[in-house]
Design an enzyme around this catalytic site. Structure first.
Site, PDB file in Angstrom:
ATOM      1  NE  ARG A  96       0.011  52.417  42.294  1.00 53.60           N
ATOM      2  CZ  ARG A  96      -1.076  52.239  43.028  1.00 53.60           C
ATOM      3  NH1 ARG A  96      -2.185  51.776  42.468  1.00 53.60           N
ATOM      4  NH2 ARG A  96      -1.058  52.505  44.307  1.00 53.60           N
ATOM      5  CE  LYS A 142      15.810  60.892  27.494  1.00 51.31           C
ATOM      6  NZ  LYS A 142      16.991  61.765  27.376  1.00 51.31           N
ATOM      7  CD  GLU A 166      16.048  69.396  18.971  1.00 51.63           C
ATOM      8  OE1 GLU A 166      16.995  68.588  18.909  1.00 51.63           O
ATOM      9  OE2 GLU A 166      15.824  70.108  19.969  1.00 51.63           O
ATOM     10  CE  LYS A 220      14.106  61.343  20.445  1.00 52.38           C
ATOM     11  NZ  LYS A 220      13.580  62.487  21.177  1.00 52.38           N
ATOM     12  CD  GLU A 234      20.322  60.268  27.549  1.00 45.90           C
ATOM     13  OE1 GLU A 234      19.131  60.540  27.320  1.00 45.90           O
ATOM     14  OE2 GLU A 234      21.159  61.093  27.903  1.00 45.90           O
ATOM     15  NE  ARG A 241      16.312  58.685  24.340  1.00 42.51           N
ATOM     16  CZ  ARG A 241      15.047  58.486  24.668  1.00 42.51           C
ATOM     17  NH1 ARG A 241      14.666  57.337  25.180  1.00 42.51           N
ATOM     18  NH2 ARG A 241      14.150  59.433  24.475  1.00 42.51           N
ATOM     19  CG  ASN A 281      21.678  64.480  25.455  1.00 40.86           C
ATOM     20  OD1 ASN A 281      20.496  64.774  25.309  1.00 40.86           O
ATOM     21  ND2 ASN A 281      22.091  63.583  26.334  1.00 40.86           N
ATOM     22  CG  HIS A 314      20.191  69.171  23.297  1.00 43.34           C
ATOM     23  ND1 HIS A 314      20.454  69.074  21.955  1.00 43.34           N
ATOM     24  CD2 HIS A 314      18.839  69.294  23.414  1.00 43.34           C
ATOM     25  CE1 HIS A 314      19.304  69.128  21.292  1.00 43.34           C
ATOM     26  NE2 HIS A 314      18.311  69.265  22.134  1.00 43.34           N
ATOM     27  CG  HIS A 323      19.369  71.616  28.071  1.00 39.27           C
ATOM     28  ND1 HIS A 323      19.501  70.245  28.097  1.00 39.27           N
ATOM     29  CD2 HIS A 323      18.224  71.859  27.382  1.00 39.27           C
ATOM     30  CE1 HIS A 323      18.499  69.690  27.456  1.00 39.27           C
ATOM     31  NE2 HIS A 323      17.708  70.651  27.012  1.00 39.27           N
ATOM     32  CG  HIS A 359      15.011  73.378  22.793  1.00 37.50           C
ATOM     33  ND1 HIS A 359      15.771  73.042  23.885  1.00 37.50           N
ATOM     34  CD2 HIS A 359      15.093  72.328  21.948  1.00 37.50           C
ATOM     35  CE1 HIS A 359      16.281  71.847  23.716  1.00 37.50           C
ATOM     36  NE2 HIS A 359      15.894  71.381  22.535  1.00 37.50           N
TER      37      HIS A 359
END
Ligand code: ADP
Ligand code: ZN
Length: 339
Positions: free
Chosen positions: A108, A130, A172, A214, A224, A228, A232, A235, A239, A249
């Site tokens: 956990r 993330k 990025e 960032k 988000e 935030r 993207n 993206h 994606h 990427h």
């Protein structure tokens, strides 16, 4: 080595800048740590791993899956890892994502730290908490948001980074410049990849600037709900393209940023689309690519970030000022099909 304490939500993360992998022992206790890395990093930096417990994975995004996470958990059990253990992910985004994910669920939750070794991981993947794995064609479909306990930045590790990975990282960095930092955009336009590769101090400063950019975005909106989403930029379409075509990427995001800039011009009167496209090309990344738009939109419709027939799309008002727009997918499709 400079130490900075950063609070995001309820967690304090220790950021170490100008660090050196050989000094990792000052930050994590060898006896109570397990390093997670990949074969490329392990082979390049063997000496630095002496005396540490290590789990070494095969490199590649195709291994960022549940089966790999299960294997890491089995290894942790074999090593008698417990709640006192710190998992240290040393590698690119694949490794930091997996380390963060396993550390979030093992017993956990155990302590986790990252030593990002790729430019992309340093300026992007390792920051913001993330983590996760891919499921089928869906990238990062399963995962958590959980901040690491420490981040350890050693830009000298980039000496061994393959050329194509530099371009991935710069995609990025260009994204950050577009949405938040016009001054950095200008610097990038004056310099180039080779210049940064030769100037360690400038590279360290660039990494630090992107890390803090960032970090500030995430601090203001960890989960988000709002700003935030700006991260993207490029993206949404990116994606969809990355899933279907043989693109890295960075390449996919570069094409995504190109079309997002055109959309910004059409919808918001953004005047610097050409500058963005030129910068992307300068860093060895693709811009206007011919792709199967029907296929790409099919994936867009099934993107997990989709909200009904509308989509959050990140556009630019000007360089350094990104905005979140809610657009009907049909409208996005209509404009993109023109190019
Ligand atoms: P990313 O960081 O782009 O998300 P990966 O974790 O897959 O993705 O890393 C990209 C590739 O670069 C992998 O093959 C990885 O082993 C390799 N790599 C990462 N950092 C270094 C480095 N410092 N030196 C050599 N190879 C590296
Ligand atoms: Zn990205």
């Amino acid at each position: 080595m400079e130490k900075k304490k950063i609070r995001i939500g309820n967690t304090i993360t220790e950021y170490y800048f100008d660090a050196s992998l050989s000094k990792l022992g000052q930050v994590a206790d060898k006896k109570y740590s397990v390093i997670l890395t990949d074969e490329n990093i392990f082979n390049q930096y063997q000496k630095s791993f002496k005396g540490w417990n290590t789990i070494v994975l095969k490199p590649g995004e195709e291994y960022k899956i549940q089966q790999t996470a299960d294997g890491v958990i089995d290894s942790l059990i074999d090593m008698h890892a417990d709640r006192k253990t710190t998992l240290v992910g040393i590698g690119g985004g694949v490794i930091t994502d997996l380390a963060g994910y396993v550390a979030a669920v093992y017993m956990r939750g155990i302590r986790v730290g990252f030593v990002p070794t790729s430019l992309l991981a340093m300026v992007d993947a390792s920051i913001g908490g993330k983590n996760g794995i891919d499921v089928g064609v869906f990238k990062n479909l399963v995962g958590t948001i959980r901040q690491p306990d420490f981040l350890f930045f050693d830009v000298s590790l980039l000496k061994t980074l393959p050329e194509a990975e530099w371009q991935n990282g710069f995609a990025e960095i260009i994204k950050h410049a577009c949405i938040r930092d016009a001054v950095m955009f200008r610097e990038l336009a004056e310099k180039n990849i080779d210049w940064y590769r030769m100037k360690k101090a400038a590279l360290a400063a660039l990494v630090r600037r992107n890390v803090m950019l960032k970090t500030k975005v995430v601090q203001a909106d960890e989960t988000e709900q709002g700003d935030r989403k700006l991260l993207n930029f490029g993206h949404t379409l990116g994606h969809a393209l990355e899933n279907q075509f043989e693109l890295s990427h960075g390449q996919a995001v570069a094409i995504g940023m190109t079309y997002a800039s055109q959309l910004s011009a059409s919808m918001l009167g953004f005047r610097s689309a050409e500058k963005v496209v030129d910068l992307i090309a300068k860093y060895g990344l693709p811009t206007f690519a011919k792709f199967d738009k029907v296929k790409a939109f099919d994936v867009l419709l099934h993107d997990k970030k989709r909200e009904r027939s509308e989509i959050h799309y990140i556009l630019l008002q000007r360089i350094g000022k990104g905005v979140v727009q809610t657009l009907p997918i049909s409208e996005v499709k209509r404009i993109i099909e023109k190019f």
